[in-house]
Design a protein around this motif. Structure first.
Motif, short mmCIF file in Angstrom:
data_model
loop_
_atom_site.label_atom_id
_atom_site.label_comp_id
_atom_site.label_asym_id
_atom_site.label_seq_id
_atom_site.Cartn_x
_atom_site.Cartn_y
_atom_site.Cartn_z
N UNK A 127 0.84 -1.20 0.00
CA UNK A 127 0.00 0.00 0.00
C UNK A 127 0.87 1.25 0.00
N UNK A 128 1.93 1.27 0.82
CA UNK A 128 2.80 2.45 0.87
C UNK A 128 3.56 2.65 -0.44
N UNK A 129 3.93 1.56 -1.10
CA UNK A 129 4.57 1.69 -2.42
C UNK A 129 3.57 2.32 -3.41
N UNK A 130 2.34 1.90 -3.34
CA UNK A 130 1.30 2.48 -4.21
C UNK A 130 1.07 3.95 -3.93
N UNK A 131 1.08 4.33 -2.65
CA UNK A 131 0.92 5.74 -2.27
C UNK A 131 2.10 6.56 -2.78
N UNK A 132 3.32 6.02 -2.63
CA UNK A 132 4.50 6.72 -3.16
C UNK A 132 4.41 6.87 -4.67
N UNK A 133 3.93 5.84 -5.35
CA UNK A 133 3.74 5.90 -6.79
C UNK A 133 2.80 7.05 -7.16
N UNK A 134 1.68 7.17 -6.46
CA UNK A 134 0.73 8.25 -6.75
C UNK A 134 1.33 9.63 -6.47
N UNK A 135 2.06 9.76 -5.36
CA UNK A 135 2.69 11.05 -5.04
C UNK A 135 3.70 11.43 -6.12
N UNK A 136 4.53 10.48 -6.52
CA UNK A 136 5.55 10.75 -7.54
C UNK A 136 4.89 11.10 -8.87
N UNK A 137 3.82 10.42 -9.21
CA UNK A 137 3.10 10.71 -10.44
C UNK A 137 2.52 12.12 -10.43
N UNK A 138 1.91 12.52 -9.33
CA UNK A 138 1.32 13.87 -9.22
C UNK A 138 2.41 14.94 -9.25
N UNK A 139 3.46 14.75 -8.46
CA UNK A 139 4.55 15.74 -8.43
C UNK A 139 5.26 15.80 -9.78
N UNK A 140 5.48 14.62 -10.39
CA UNK A 140 6.11 14.58 -11.71
C UNK A 140 5.30 15.32 -12.75
N UNK A 141 3.98 15.14 -12.72
CA UNK A 141 3.11 15.85 -13.68
C UNK A 141 3.15 17.35 -13.43
N UNK A 150 14.31 8.54 -1.39
CA UNK A 150 15.51 8.31 -0.58
C UNK A 150 15.28 8.37 0.91
N UNK A 151 14.39 9.25 1.36
CA UNK A 151 14.23 9.43 2.80
C UNK A 151 13.01 8.71 3.36
N UNK A 152 12.12 8.23 2.50
CA UNK A 152 10.93 7.56 3.01
C UNK A 152 10.78 6.14 2.46
#
Length: 191
Positions: A53-67, A87-89
């Motif tokens: 679940x946390x990997x999925x949440x990180x994926x969504x955050x990275x996708x939003x920030x990347x966009x 790196x830190x989380x």
């Protein structure tokens, strides 16, 4: 005045040139694809446990920030935030959960800092990251997570999945970096 303050914060480098558009595309594409593959692998090996679940949440955050960086064409701050998330989380968390089978993520975190962080902040960030990783390692030896007790198939799957994701990410970053004009300029000078 604003540019002077930014130069103070980021050092003697042009913020947007320090993180070239090509490198930003590589960071976002690699981070999103690797996180997607990692989330799928986690789901297949471990099910819908907290690490998945946390990997999925990180994926969504990275996708939003990347966009956001993609749309605004302002790439330095989103790149730094993406690297900090990883790196830190996410990477220390994955190491804590899966132990030595995921140690390659810590190496990827350090490589990501070296490649994508502003030059004026990279040494301090590296020192903090190294300290964080050492603390996480010591904690995982003293108090291992319940996910670190995997059967043989889980260990093999996690190790191979981690290795493939990190190998793909590091190869892509270094390949693009070596093709960049910065490297070509240094190569001509003989460095």
């Amino acid at each position: 005045m604003k540019q002077e303050k930014e130069k103070e914060l980021w050092g003697n480098c042009d913020i947007e040139k320090d993180m070239s558009w090509n490198m930003y595309q590589i960071l976002v594409n690699t981070a999103v694809s690797a996180n997607l593959i990692g989330t799928i692998c986690n789901f297949c090996i471990h099910g819908t446990e907290l690490p998945t679940i946390l990997c999925g949440v990180c994926l969504l955050m990275i996708l939003i920030i990347g966009c956001a960086g993609w749309i605004t064409q302002k790439v330095q701050l989103p790149a730094v935030v993406i690297i900090l998330i990883l790196s830190w989380f996410e990477f220390p968390y994955l190491y804590y959960c899966y132990g030595n089978t995921a140690i390659v993520y810590l190496i990827l975190g350090i490589v990501g800092l070296a490649v994508f962080f502003p030059r004026s902040m990279v040494i301090a960030s590296y020192a903090f990251t190294l300290l964080e990783y050492l603390v996480i390692m010591m904690i995982s030896f003293e108090r291992p997570s319940r996910w670190s007790n995997m059967d043989e198939i889980g260990i093999i799957g996690t190790t191979l999945g981690s290795f493939i994701i990190v190998a793909f990410s590091v190869f892509t970053m270094i390949f693009v970096l070596l093709k960049s004009t910065v490297y070509k300029g240094l190569h001509r000078v003989g460095i």
